[in-house]
Scaffold this active site. Structure first.
Site: not given
Ligand code: GRF
Length: 199
Positions: A14, A93, A95, A109, A111, A144
């Site tokens: 988090g 997960r 969606l 999201n 990434h 999707e």
């Molecule tokens: C991050 O690197 C994010 O880009 C990826 O999962 C990781 C989550 O880290 N989707 P956190 O739980 O926000 O510390």
């Protein structure tokens, strides 16, 4: 100006969730509040952090149900709280189509790569395997496709000689914490403009 209600979905640490909460509190994300943090994992460390911020937390476990059933419960929790924007922050997960439909254009999201390069799991290791010299992070709308929705914002991060997946991930994470609040602010201002145009 109405206050937009954000839900953050997590599965783990988090740290991006905390960056978004900080962004709302500092005003970097304008006219918004984090209304709820939802985790599919009861032991997610982020839940404790959210509670320390005084934010409502909800755990909705999969419990052997189908993706669709699980997501129905999550969407019901979002609707109950009049959520305007859903931010995935380390939510592990995929969606269901119904979830995406219910909040189309309003699910974001983050990434840890410069999409469309290195989608899916272990993006940092993929970058090292391909000998990339630049990687980074991307905030995008969720559709999707796997990490393939429209891109909102990206930030480059250099790959150093001798980087491991962990050292690269740590460097990218610093950029993530800056980029995600900026991208959420941008997405919310676009949503606000769109709703003004419809009036
Ligand atoms: C991050 O690197 C994010 O880009 C990826 O999962 C990781 C989550 O880290 N989707 P956190 O739980 O926000 O510390």
């Amino acid at each position: 100006m109405t206050i937009k209600r954000i839900a953050i979905l997590i599965s783990g640490r988090g740290s991006n969730m905390a960056a978004l909460i900080d962004g709302v509190r500092s005003g970097a994300i304008a006219n918004a509040e984090v209304a709820v943090v939802i985790s599919d994992q009861p032991t997610a460390a982020g839940l404790e952090r959210a509670m320390q911020f005084g934010i409502e937390t909800v755990t909705i476990e999969r419990q052997g149900r189908s993706r669709e059933e699980h997501d129905r419960e999550i969407v019901a929790a979002l609707k109950l709280r009049n959520i305007d924007l859903v931010c995935l922050a380390g939510y592990m997960r995929v969606l269901s189509a119904d979830f995406i439909d219910a909040y189309r254009g309003r699910i974001l999201n983050i990434h840890p790569s410069l999409l469309p390069s290195f989608p899916g799991l272990n993006a940092q290791q993929q970058a090292l395997d391909q000998r990339a010299t630049i990687s980074g992070c991307t905030v995008h709308f969720v559709d999707e496709t796997l990490d393939g929705g429209p891109i909102i914002a990206q930030r480059e991060v250099p790959v150093s000689e001798g980087d491991t997946a962990e050292s690269l991930a740590a460097r990218i994470l610093i950029a993530e914490h800056q980029l995600y609040p900026e991208a959420v602010n941008l997405a919310l201002s676009q949503l606000a403009e769109a709703s003004t145009c419809q009036q």
